[in-house]
Write a protein that holds these residues in place. Sequence first.
Motif, PDB file in Angstrom:
ATOM      1  N   GLU A 142       0.840  -1.200   0.000  1.00 60.16           N
ATOM      2  CA  GLU A 142       0.000   0.000   0.000  1.00 60.16           C
ATOM      3  C   GLU A 142       0.875   1.250   0.000  1.00 60.16           C
ATOM      4  OE1 GLU A 142      -0.944   0.451   4.703  1.00 60.16           O
ATOM      5  OE2 GLU A 142      -1.964  -1.164   3.659  1.00 60.16           O
ATOM      6  N   GLU A 143       0.266   2.382  -0.386  1.00 63.22           N
ATOM      7  CA  GLU A 143       0.956   3.646  -0.254  1.00 63.22           C
ATOM      8  C   GLU A 143       1.031   3.997   1.217  1.00 63.22           C
ATOM      9  OE1 GLU A 143      -1.711   3.755  -2.637  1.00 63.22           O
ATOM     10  OE2 GLU A 143      -0.506   3.773  -4.450  1.00 63.22           O
ATOM     11  N   GLY A 144       2.065   4.745   1.586  1.00 58.92           N
ATOM     12  CA  GLY A 144       2.162   5.178   2.980  1.00 58.92           C
ATOM     13  C   GLY A 144       3.564   5.112   3.520  1.00 58.92           C
ATOM     14  N   SER A 145       3.668   5.140   4.838  1.00 62.83           N
ATOM     15  CA  SER A 145       4.960   5.176   5.532  1.00 62.83           C
ATOM     16  C   SER A 145       5.434   3.766   5.871  1.00 62.83           C
ATOM     17  CB  SER A 145       4.839   5.983   6.822  1.00 62.83           C
ATOM     18  OG  SER A 145       4.550   7.323   6.529  1.00 62.83           O
ATOM     19  N   TYR A 146       6.743   3.593   5.750  1.00 64.46           N
ATOM     20  CA  TYR A 146       7.387   2.318   6.064  1.00 64.46           C
ATOM     21  C   TYR A 146       8.618   2.583   6.910  1.00 64.46           C
ATOM     22  CZ  TYR A 146       4.355   0.126   2.667  1.00 64.46           C
ATOM     23  OH  TYR A 146       3.254  -0.329   2.009  1.00 64.46           O
ATOM     24  N   GLN A 147       9.014   1.556   7.650  1.00 63.02           N
ATOM     25  CA  GLN A 147      10.225   1.641   8.452  1.00 63.02           C
ATOM     26  C   GLN A 147      11.132   0.466   8.109  1.00 63.02           C
ATOM     27  OE1 GLN A 147       9.826   2.670  12.540  1.00 63.02           O
ATOM     28  NE2 GLN A 147      11.749   1.692  13.121  1.00 63.02           N
ATOM     29  N   LEU A 148      12.416   0.778   7.917  1.00 60.10           N
ATOM     30  CA  LEU A 148      13.434  -0.227   7.638  1.00 60.10           C
ATOM     31  C   LEU A 148      14.431  -0.218   8.787  1.00 60.10           C
ATOM     32  CD1 LEU A 148      14.860  -2.228   5.677  1.00 60.10           C
ATOM     33  CD2 LEU A 148      16.066  -0.225   4.756  1.00 60.10           C
ATOM     34  N   ASN A 149      14.638  -1.377   9.400  1.00 65.44           N
ATOM     35  CA  ASN A 149      15.628  -1.540  10.471  1.00 65.44           C
ATOM     36  C   ASN A 149      16.714  -2.487   9.980  1.00 65.44           C
ATOM     37  OD1 ASN A 149      14.154   0.049  12.309  1.00 65.44           O
ATOM     38  ND2 ASN A 149      12.914  -1.707  12.876  1.00 65.44           N
ATOM     39  N   ILE A 150      17.963  -2.065  10.139  1.00 64.20           N
ATOM     40  CA  ILE A 150      19.107  -2.879   9.715  1.00 64.20           C
ATOM     41  C   ILE A 150      20.021  -3.072  10.917  1.00 64.20           C
ATOM     42  CG2 ILE A 150      21.085  -3.069   8.167  1.00 64.20           C
ATOM     43  CD1 ILE A 150      19.631  -1.110   6.272  1.00 64.20           C
ATOM     44  N   SER A 151      20.386  -4.335  11.171  1.00 61.16           N
ATOM     45  CA  SER A 151      21.315  -4.655  12.255  1.00 61.16           C
ATOM     46  C   SER A 151      22.347  -5.654  11.740  1.00 61.16           C
ATOM     47  CB  SER A 151      20.560  -5.220  13.461  1.00 61.16           C
ATOM     48  OG  SER A 151      19.774  -6.325  13.082  1.00 61.16           O
ATOM     49  N   HIS A 152      23.461  -5.766  12.464  1.00 55.50           N
ATOM     50  CA  HIS A 152      24.475  -6.749  12.056  1.00 55.50           C
ATOM     51  C   HIS A 152      24.382  -7.979  12.943  1.00 55.50           C
ATOM     52  CE1 HIS A 152      27.615  -6.670  15.197  1.00 55.50           C
ATOM     53  NE2 HIS A 152      27.375  -5.365  15.328  1.00 55.50           N
ATOM     54  N   TYR A 153      24.749  -9.119  12.387  1.00 54.42           N
ATOM     55  CA  TYR A 153      24.763 -10.393  13.100  1.00 54.42           C
ATOM     56  C   TYR A 153      26.137 -11.041  12.958  1.00 54.42           C
ATOM     57  CZ  TYR A 153      20.018 -10.704  14.757  1.00 54.42           C
ATOM     58  OH  TYR A 153      18.868 -10.510  15.463  1.00 54.42           O
ATOM     59  N   MET A 154      27.143 -10.301  13.385  1.00 56.09           N
ATOM     60  CA  MET A 154      28.512 -10.812  13.373  1.00 56.09           C
ATOM     61  C   MET A 154      28.858 -11.254  14.798  1.00 56.09           C
ATOM     62  SD  MET A 154      29.424 -10.503  10.205  1.00 56.09           S
ATOM     63  CE  MET A 154      31.212 -10.563  10.116  1.00 56.09           C
ATOM     64  N   ARG A 155      29.906 -12.071  14.942  1.00 61.39           N
ATOM     65  CA  ARG A 155      30.267 -12.587  16.259  1.00 61.39           C
ATOM     66  C   ARG A 155      30.685 -11.499  17.246  1.00 61.39           C
ATOM     67  NH1 ARG A 155      33.255 -18.128  14.501  1.00 61.39           N
ATOM     68  NH2 ARG A 155      31.340 -19.242  14.024  1.00 61.39           N
ATOM     69  N   PRO A 156      31.538 -10.566  16.829  1.00 66.41           N
ATOM     70  CA  PRO A 156      31.876  -9.518  17.811  1.00 66.41           C
ATOM     71  C   PRO A 156      30.657  -8.617  18.064  1.00 66.41           C
ATOM     72  CG  PRO A 156      33.391  -9.458  15.933  1.00 66.41           C
ATOM     73  CD  PRO A 156      32.304 -10.432  15.606  1.00 66.41           C
ATOM     74  N   ASP A 157      30.501  -8.199  19.301  1.00 66.96           N
ATOM     75  CA  ASP A 157      29.390  -7.307  19.623  1.00 66.96           C
ATOM     76  C   ASP A 157      29.543  -5.945  18.973  1.00 66.96           C
ATOM     77  OD1 ASP A 157      28.047  -9.180  21.074  1.00 66.96           O
ATOM     78  OD2 ASP A 157      28.746  -8.471  23.026  1.00 66.96           O
ATOM     79  N   SER A 158      30.776  -5.511  18.791  1.00 67.69           N
ATOM     80  CA  SER A 158      31.033  -4.225  18.145  1.00 67.69           C
ATOM     81  C   SER A 158      31.914  -4.458  16.925  1.00 67.69           C
ATOM     82  CB  SER A 158      31.738  -3.274  19.113  1.00 67.69           C
ATOM     83  OG  SER A 158      30.889  -2.980  20.199  1.00 67.69           O
ATOM     84  N   LEU A 159      31.440  -3.967  15.792  1.00 61.02           N
ATOM     85  CA  LEU A 159      32.205  -4.121  14.549  1.00 61.02           C
ATOM     86  C   LEU A 159      33.089  -2.901  14.337  1.00 61.02           C
ATOM     87  CD1 LEU A 159      29.717  -5.582  11.933  1.00 61.02           C
ATOM     88  CD2 LEU A 159      31.558  -6.729  13.138  1.00 61.02           C
ATOM     89  N   GLU A 160      34.384  -3.112  14.348  1.00 63.29           N
ATOM     90  CA  GLU A 160      35.326  -2.028  14.091  1.00 63.29           C
ATOM     91  C   GLU A 160      35.428  -1.785  12.596  1.00 63.29           C
ATOM     92  OE1 GLU A 160      39.066  -2.341  16.086  1.00 63.29           O
ATOM     93  OE2 GLU A 160      38.137  -3.135  17.896  1.00 63.29           O
ATOM     94  N   GLY A 161      35.709  -0.554  12.242  1.00 63.32           N
ATOM     95  CA  GLY A 161      35.910  -0.205  10.840  1.00 63.32           C
ATOM     96  C   GLY A 161      34.633   0.124  10.097  1.00 63.32           C
ATOM     97  N   ILE A 162      33.479   0.140  10.758  1.00 61.30           N
ATOM     98  CA  ILE A 162      32.221   0.498  10.103  1.00 61.30           C
ATOM     99  C   ILE A 162      31.947   1.978  10.362  1.00 61.30           C
ATOM    100  CG2 ILE A 162      29.722   0.126  10.006  1.00 61.30           C
ATOM    101  CD1 ILE A 162      31.242  -2.215   8.886  1.00 61.30           C
ATOM    102  N   MET A 163      31.966   2.765   9.299  1.00 60.66           N
ATOM    103  CA  MET A 163      31.717   4.205   9.427  1.00 60.66           C
ATOM    104  C   MET A 163      30.228   4.526   9.430  1.00 60.66           C
ATOM    105  SD  MET A 163      34.633   5.952   7.099  1.00 60.66           S
ATOM    106  CE  MET A 163      34.225   7.585   7.707  1.00 60.66           C
ATOM    107  N   GLY A 164      29.445   3.744   8.688  1.00 57.39           N
ATOM    108  CA  GLY A 164      28.028   4.041   8.625  1.00 57.39           C
ATOM    109  C   GLY A 164      27.258   2.997   7.846  1.00 57.39           C
TER     110      GLY A 164
END
Length: 173
Positions: A142-164
């Motif tokens: 349908e026409e209207g508003s949508y939300q996109l959520n993106i997350s990472h599923y890598m082993r380390p809890d914090s991914l180094e080297g990711i700027m954005g």
Amino acid sequence: MTKLNHLFQLVCSLFVASLLFSCDANRVNEEYVDYNQEIWPVDSIASFQFDIEDKNQAYNLIAYVRNTENYPFQNIYLKYQLTSADSLAADTLIANKMSDFQLFEVKTGEPFGEVENSLGNSSTGAVYNHPLLLKKKMKFPEEGSYQLNISHYMRPDSLEGIMGIGYRIEIAE
């Protein structure tokens, strides 16, 4: 003075990018989230909202990963959720998928994405921008508003080297 130069480079790069993107007739929407100190914490979900005006049009949904040479892996596992924010049953789930994307060639280590020389400096080196196709030629219900959520599923809890992380909705050809 180094921080001021880096800030100036970033502002100039964003201005040039906005000029380039404004000339792109297929782009419906595009947005990025930047991460402090080039670290993407596992609990930090990149969340974007956008509007779809034509439910009969086919669209491509693309994620962007911007990383430096400090990113320690050749791939990244991303999970995305797409929900409708306008439907009668609020937050109706449209898509929920996890995918493995190769960012670098396994044998040579060469990046698949584009190099953004204007954003790299002596402290970060080259910056790579990887467009990752999430859904091709999809039609929204349908026409209207949508939300996109993106997350990472890598082993380390914090991914180094990711700027954005970013996304793009474009009209499919």
